[in-house]
Design an enzyme around this catalytic site. Sequence first.
Site: not given
Ligand code: 4FV
Length: 249
Positions: A89, A116, A154, A169
């Site tokens: 995130p 985490e 793709r 697209d």
């Molecule tokens: C995430 C997202 C996501 C956070 C902690 C995996 C998680 C856990 N990855 N975009 N939104 N990852 O939430 O790519 O380890």
Amino acid sequence: MRIDVITLFPEFIDSCAGIGVVGRAQERGLLQVTTCNPRDFATDNHRTVDGRPFGGGPGMLMTIGPLRDAIESVKSATAQSARVVYLSPQGARLTQEKVLEFARMDRLILLCGRYEGVDERVLEKLVDEEVSIGDYVLSGGELAAAVVIDAVGRLQDGALNDAQSAEQDSFTDGLLDCPHYTRPVSDALGDVPEILMSGDHAMIRRWRRKQALGRSWLRRPDLLARVSLDDEARALLDEFRREHRAANS
Ligand code: 4FV
């Protein structure tokens, strides 16, 4: 193109990458998706890959050792250099523009977090960039990695039966896609717009562009703000807005 995925759940990635357009791209030798499990690099007999966060707090973190060794092992798998992308995130939002950039590469390494997340030193020293698929929290990076694999896979030349479809697209021209219809021509749900059966391809192109502009204006004005409109586009959008206001006044 080769995509290596570092994940504690290789079976999940193997199943996602083995179906549909991506699966066929692999069969056609256009794409190779391999997985590497950090647990295979754990050194203790419990094959530990996680640890408690220093400073306290909930949950666990993935530790440096198994991740470093997994990254080194896939990097040294071929002579070509590979960009290491961590899905989180905290990353830059994934866009079609970023997908097109990845799709031009020979190699990509996708690092999937669990728990985490991972020790910050891995991100500082072993990861080239972080990418997010959206502002929400997943239980692992695998779903995000699967999104990247599909969007990039793709676009490999020859992956789509009709190469044209990638050109049309959504977001390729920075706008949302126009509506699409197929048989039956008429149904209780409604009829196919006449223009699409006119055979007048110039008018059909114009209609589709007008719908794409109108939809982008209605649903994603942020997209419209980012694209430069030529005279035809401005005229089509004005036409759409006039008709929309007339229909909704
Ligand atoms: C995430 C997202 C996501 C956070 C902690 C995996 C998680 C856990 N990855 N975009 N939104 N990852 O939430 O790519 O380890």
